[in-house]
Design an enzyme around this catalytic site. Structure first.
Site, PDB file in Angstrom:
ATOM      1  N   THR A  42       6.684   3.135   7.590  1.00  0.00           N
ATOM      2  CA  THR A  42       6.365   4.357   6.831  1.00  0.00           C
ATOM      3  C   THR A  42       4.872   4.483   6.527  1.00  0.00           C
ATOM      4  OG1 THR A  42       7.037   3.122   4.874  1.00  0.00           O
ATOM      5  CG2 THR A  42       8.620   4.660   5.773  1.00  0.00           C
ATOM      6  N   SER A  80       0.092   5.899  -0.903  1.00  0.00           N
ATOM      7  CA  SER A  80       0.337   6.930   0.109  1.00  0.00           C
ATOM      8  C   SER A  80      -0.828   6.847   1.081  1.00  0.00           C
ATOM      9  CB  SER A  80       0.401   8.305  -0.537  1.00  0.00           C
ATOM     10  OG  SER A  80       0.480   9.277   0.459  1.00  0.00           O
ATOM     11  N   ARG A  81      -0.551   6.453   2.309  1.00  0.00           N
ATOM     12  CA  ARG A  81      -1.665   6.168   3.235  1.00  0.00           C
ATOM     13  C   ARG A  81      -2.296   7.418   3.816  1.00  0.00           C
ATOM     14  NH1 ARG A  81       2.177   2.152   5.325  1.00  0.00           N
ATOM     15  NH2 ARG A  81       1.910   0.352   3.986  1.00  0.00           N
ATOM     16  N   VAL A  82      -1.537   8.489   3.919  1.00  0.00           N
ATOM     17  CA  VAL A  82      -2.106   9.693   4.549  1.00  0.00           C
ATOM     18  C   VAL A  82      -2.077  10.915   3.643  1.00  0.00           C
ATOM     19  CG1 VAL A  82      -1.609   8.972   6.926  1.00  0.00           C
ATOM     20  CG2 VAL A  82       0.111  10.235   5.659  1.00  0.00           C
TER      21      VAL A  82
END
Lengths: 509, 135
Positions: free
Chosen positions: A347, A373-375
């Site tokens: 994810t 939240s990476r993006v």
């Protein structure tokens, strides 16, 4: 009577008189929803096969001498020696707008007593995920309505954000709140008549849950008016392992239809731990070699091929998106177990929920330190960024200081101020269940805490004060809220309005 | 497990020895059985079972069991044989078998493939369609 005869005559005239060729096999053994079939020399991997009595199965193990088929339906009717026929079809499910508001099972059969589905199109359950050319990076927000998520762990359309935590920590609540918030946003957007408005349709996939919980969730969605924008795919605990294994792929196929048709959709897989367990059961019965925790070797691929189907497509490919919120249940907070680590690595971030925080009354019980939240930040609304940019850092500093402050009573003024502020931030993020907050009200609330308007309010009263301000502001400054929603940033004019509103509200306290 | 793989491999070699010009030769099968009986290999029973199963498949692949309700004329048998030979690219022997339950027409089986052209199947299909519409 004559009409029945006419009907039969019509059918006779329609009957094909040519020879029907079929590839067949015979059931050698049946156990725990899996049939071993001799023959079926031309069967394809994942092909639907037909057992007597209209029972469907899927060919999963193509071996030298036998074919292992999982039975979708009541396996007690399948007997040794029964003839099994190939169908030449891969498992598919009805898709389209006609499914909104409906509850279906893993093979698309309605289970809500609302009659047949209004759908003319079918999508295969298993499909290769969109390639890199078709994809586009995440750039549009998906508002969950949960202030701590939208401000600190923002999610973009097309992202895969994992919701992970022990049982009873509020994982399903976050997912359901997000679905309700999409419905609320859709209603506001449709009423505004904005031609550029893109509604988000939701698909809620239930795997291995109790029927009572399923009924409660459906009722909650109906009460909040979210069911009209939602499709529920259910494979509850009472369903066989095959249906539980297929349910997420059925949901993904339904979601893909929205994505491929230039629409935005959100899919919640609740939960993938039980999905992995169902797959382990099938694999063990099929005598596939087992590995760590007795899961088969391809359990990573099981989830990666599912979650890769969520994407944001480029405008050339239609511009649709499918956002995924998979849920994983941990045991005693162990995120380093096999399935959690697998899904974390697939994810684009995770929302980690903690039992300790939940028991302290911090709900949603999100551990901001472990959540990421990476993006999503690329998709965050500018207004939220303006007011929540430093909050995650402040909250992390607060947690560190709070742990340190336990050992000493003499604290300097700066540390004390930081602790006071942190306690207020923790309080302001508390939110009751099934009550998502619109983005513009989140911005107004966070602007207040950023500018010190809650500093003189006792920490215990922050939750009620923030709710009171939101009510005050939404009844008096509807135009400003619309402005924040449309412009997506806090201009000097909006800041001045917020300042005036906070001052007046404080006077009224 | 490894031993069973070995016995299967051995059984497959025995099957290859039993086939000549794309057909199972009974004399060769007898010779294979006699040879095995004289000097039984390890896992003799497992090998014999695997040999029987593989041989069954080979025989079924070269045979068309044609179930028919009425009389099956010589010319019809020839037509069917020619059709199956063309379809599978090997010599298929027709094995007629009377089955009055079919009412009319025929039902043929070649290996895993079935060919349905019987009145019973058509009536069953019709009954299924009518039942689904009535419901």
């Amino acid at each position: 009577m004559s009409s029945v005869i006419e009907q039969i005559e019509e059918q006779i005239s329609q009957l094909e008189s040519k020879t029907v060729k079929q590839n067949t096999g015979r059931v050698v053994a049946v156990a725990d929803g899996v049939a071993k079939v001799d023959g079926l020399s031309e069967v394809m991997y994942n092909e639907m096969v037909e057992f007597p009595g209209g029972i469907t199965g899927i060919a999963l193990n193509l071996e030298e001498e036998e074919v292992g088929c999982i039975i979708l339906g009541d396996a007690s009717h399948v007997r040794q020696g029964d003839e099994v026929k190939t169908t030449g079809k891969l498992l598919s499910i009805p898709v389209g707008m006609g499914l909104l508001g409906r509850v279906v099972d893993s093979i698309g059969t309605p289970v809500d007593d609302k009659g047949p589905l209004d759908s003319s199109e079918r999508y295969p359950l298993e499909k290769i995920a969109p390639g890199i050319i078709e994809r586009k990076s995440v750039d549009q927000p998906l508002q969950t309505g949960i202030m701590s998520v939208d401000s600190m762990i923002p999610i973009g359309r097309g992202q895969r954000e994992l919701i992970i935590g022990d049982r009873g920590t509020g994982k399903t609540t976050i997912a359901v709140d997000t679905i309700i918030n999409q419905a609320n946003i859709n209603r506001v957007g449709e009423e505004s008549g904005d031609p550029d408005f893109r509604p988000v349709y939701s698909i809620y996939v239930i795997i291995g849950q109790k029927n009572a919980n399923v009924a409660r969730t459906i009722e909650a969605l109906r009460e909040k008016g979210a069911l009209d924008y939602t499709i529920i795919v259910t494979a509850p605990a009472a369903d066989n392992a095959a249906n539980q294994y297929l349910a997420p792929y059925a949901g993904a196929a339904i979601g893909e239809w929205f994505m491929q048709n230039g629409k935005d959709a959100l899919i919640v897989y609740d939960d993938l731990s039980k999905h992995a367990v169902a797959y382990r059961q099938i694999s063990l019965i099929l005598k596939r070699p087992s590995g760590r925790e007795a899961f088969p070797g391809d359990v990573f691929y099981l989830h990666s091929r599912l979650l890769e189907r969520s994407a944001r497509l480029s405008p050339e490919a239609g511009g649709g998106s499918l956002t995924a919120l998979p849920v994983i249940e941990t045991q005693a907070g162990d995120v380093s177990a096999y399935i959690p680590t697998n899904v974390i690595s697939i994810t684009d971030g995770q929302i980690f929920l903690e039992t300790d925080l939940f028991n302290q009354g911090i709900r949603p019980a999100i551990n901001v330190g472990l959540s990421v939240s990476r993006v999503g930040s690329a998709a965050q609304v500018k207004a939220t960024k303006q007011v929540a940019g430093k909050i995650k850092l402040e909250l992390a500093q607060f947690r560190e200081l709070a742990a340190f402050a336990q050992f000493g009573s003499d604290l300097d003024a700066k540390t004390k101020a930081q602790l006071d502020r942190g306690a207020r931030i923790v309080e302001i993020f508390k939110q009751p269940i099934l009550s998502p907050i619109p983005m513009e009200l989140q911005v107004a609330t966070l602007w207040g805490i950023q500018n010190g308007y809650y500093d003189d309010i006792p920490a215990k009263e922050i939750v009620s004060s923030a709710a009171s301000f939101r009510e005050y502001f939404s009844t008096r400054e509807d135009a400003t809220l619309t402005k924040i929603r449309k412009e997506g940033k806090i201009s000097d004019e909006i800041a001045a309005t917020l300042k005036k509103a906070y001052e007046e509200w404080k006077k009224s306290l | 497990m490894a031993q069973s793989i070995r016995s299967k491999k051995f059984a497959r070699q025995l099957v290859a020895m039993s086939i000549e010009e794309d057909r199972v030769v009974p004399e060769r099968v007898s010779a294979v059985l006699q040879a095995l009986d004289k000097k039984p290999p390890r896992e003799y029973k497992a090998i014999l079972r695997a040999y029987r199963n593989y041989l069954k498949v080979e025989v079924a692949k070269r045979e068309a069991v044609v179930e028919h309700a009425g009389p099956l004329e010589e010319s019809a048998q020839k037509q069917l044989a020619a059709f199956f030979n063309d379809t599978y690219g090997r010599t298929i022997t027709i094995v007629p078998k009377e089955n009055k339950e079919l009412l009319a027409g025929f039902h043929a089986r070649v290996g895993c493939d079935t060919y349905e052209y019987s009145a019973r199947q058509q009536i069953e299909e019709l009954a299924r369609k009518v039942a689904s519409q009535t419901i």
